[in-house]
Design an enzyme around this catalytic site. Structure first.
Site, PDB file in Angstrom:
ATOM      1  N   GLU A  87       0.869  -1.423   0.083  1.00 23.01           N
ATOM      2  CA  GLU A  87       0.087  -0.125  -0.045  1.00 23.01           C
ATOM      3  C   GLU A  87       0.942   1.218  -0.027  1.00 23.01           C
ATOM      4  OE1 GLU A  87      -1.925  -0.464   3.724  1.00 23.01           O
ATOM      5  OE2 GLU A  87      -3.144  -2.155   3.050  1.00 23.01           O
TER       6      GLU A  87
ATOM      7  N   TYR B 216       5.166  18.167  11.353  1.00 20.25           N
ATOM      8  CA  TYR B 216       6.002  17.220  11.758  1.00 20.25           C
ATOM      9  C   TYR B 216       7.821  17.730  11.688  1.00 20.25           C
ATOM     10  CZ  TYR B 216       2.376  14.564   9.619  1.00 20.25           C
ATOM     11  OH  TYR B 216       1.087  13.936   9.266  1.00 20.25           O
TER      12      TYR B 216
ATOM     13  N   CYS C  83      -2.087  33.042  10.399  1.00 17.49           N
ATOM     14  CA  CYS C  83      -1.650  33.861  11.675  1.00 17.49           C
ATOM     15  C   CYS C  83      -1.171  32.749  12.562  1.00 17.49           C
ATOM     16  CB  CYS C  83      -2.932  34.554  12.117  1.00 17.49           C
ATOM     17  SG  CYS C  83      -4.234  33.619  12.198  1.00 17.49           S
TER      18      CYS C  83
END
Ligand code: LLP
Length: 403
Positions: free
Chosen positions: A260, A303, A328
């Site tokens: 996958e 991340y 912002c």
């Protein structure tokens, strides 16, 4: 190939995503060829980039789809993926999603808990159907990747432990409404080391052997996704080594190998183009403010992911700058201390390797319209998703507005 990115920016406006379909094709055929001699199916992980044209491009090449919501299943079907090449995974599926998946008659529902299995059995019974299922095993292997995208440890919410999986297979095998035909694991994303995959394959293959011994015949052996790509200078997994390891660990089992991949298929094929609004300097920092933001590409913010950033066709001495968007939030950046030449209003900046988990994780935060998506194939560009408008964003609210 000489591509005039400025012309593309003029034609489609900024920001926009550009995907090289020839590169995607190359990735698909490389991986498929690496499985030569084995029964295999590549189920593209739709979540990485769920644009219909991207899925359709892969479907034409023969790919199946790995989906985590009924919406993704519908995308795969709409894009022309064969229903028997679609699997539906995910830790939480609503009854209506289970029902629709059974009605669509897709290849497999991949189950992640005993409770979920009971729900699937109940829905299948209501429909008078038998649900083909696989069970996601959590092999408790550290994939050695970022903790947020690591999924194969017992501390993660995904899958079930080996003993539980075995109990579930025994139950499913007896049920009139469940047909356990597959086994699955997925230990994490952006894997650059083959050893955790080999270990997991070994553990799961042993489980298949012990199920065979009690006459439960597993036909589909799904190794999940996770093949890492190069964002910077990573040394990552080679497709041939990857398939060989999987084939080796399962060589005595007559199974169809499923995988996958999401990122592997599309990450390096994509780039995000954004224009400079202006530069801003304070005593200690140089900021390049661009028209794309974290709502378009959230990986750096979420991340701390690295994406190489360059100015397109601008010369000059490079000095470090933070490339930031108009949202912002202090976390709204694409890169920090990026070496860039002096930049002017409307100069074009490219954020590389943004084809996976870029647009698919985009949001409308700050009522920012989602960007356009453009495909490049055989030297020709074409729009595959129009830029959103303000009207698109308010469409579902406007009918309810009371002034
Ligand atoms: N299969 C399953 C069950 C998955 O959970 C995933 C990804 C894949 C396949 C595809 O993994 P890939 O081949 O793309 O590594 N948003 C994060 C990545 C999250 C991955 C979630 N699951 C990022 O931007 O890095």
């Amino acid at each position: 190939m000489d591509i005039n990115y400025q012309a593309l920016a003029d034609k489609y406006g900024t920001p926009f995503y550009l995907y090289d379909f020839d590169h995607i094709q190359n990735r698909y055929t490389t991986l498929k060829d690496a499985f030569a001699g084995k029964k295999s199916l590549i189920n593209y992980a739709v979540k990485a980039n769920s644009n219909l044209s991207v899925i359709a491009h892969l479907a034409k090449l023969g790919a199946g789809a790995d989906c985590v919501s009924i919406g993704e299943v519908q995308r795969a079907l709409d894009a022309g993926v064969d229903k028997y090449k679609i699997i539906f995974s995910g830790v939480g599926k609503r009854d209506d999603e289970i029902r629709a998946a059974l009605e669509y008659d897709i290849l497999l529902l991949n189950l992640e808990s005993e409770a979920e299995m009971k729900r699937v059995e109940m829905v299948a019974k209501e429909l008078g159907k038998e649900a083909r299922i696989s069970i996601r095993v959590n092999p408790n292997i550290d994939p050695q990747t970022h903790p947020y995208i690591s999924t194969g440890l017992h501390e993660n919410k995904f899958g079930v432990e080996i003993d539980m999986a075995k109990r579930m297979y025994i139950y499913a095998n007896k049920s009139e409404y469940l047909n356990p035909v597959g086994i699955h694991f997925h230990i994490g994303s952006q894997l650059t080391n083959l050893e955790p995959i080999r270990e997991s394959c070994g553990i799961v293959a042993d489980l298949v052997r012990s199920l065979r011994a009690i006459k439960i015949d597993i036909k589909f052996f799904d190794v999940g996704g996770g093949i890492g790509v190069v964002y910077d200078d990573e040394v990552t997994i080679d497709a041939t080594a990857y398939t060989q390891i999987i084939a080796n660990e399962t060589k005595d089992l007559d199974v169809t190998l499923l995988c996958e991949p999401g990122r592997y298929m599309v990450a390096n094929a994509g780039a995000f183009f954004t224009r400079v609004l202006y530069e801003k300097n304070n005593e200690s920092k140089r900021f390049v403010i661009v028209d794309g933001g974290m709502n378009d590409l959230i990986r750096p913010s979420l991340y701390d992911a690295y994406h190489r950033i360059e100015a397109v066709m601008v010369e000059g001495e490079k000095t470090p700058a933070d490339v930031v968007g108009p949202v912002c939030e202090s976390g709204d950046f694409f890169g920090k201390n990026v070496p860039l030449p002096p930049l002017q209003h409307n100069d074009l900046v490219v954020v590389h390797s943004a084809g996976a988990y870029g647009f698919s994780m985009a949001s409308n935060y700050n009522t920012r319209a989602k960007s356009a998506e453009v495909a490049l194939q055989d030297g020709k560009d074409r729009l595959i998703r129009a830029r959103e408008t303000y009207e698109d964003q308010i469409r579902l609210e406007l009918p309810y507005l009371q002034k």
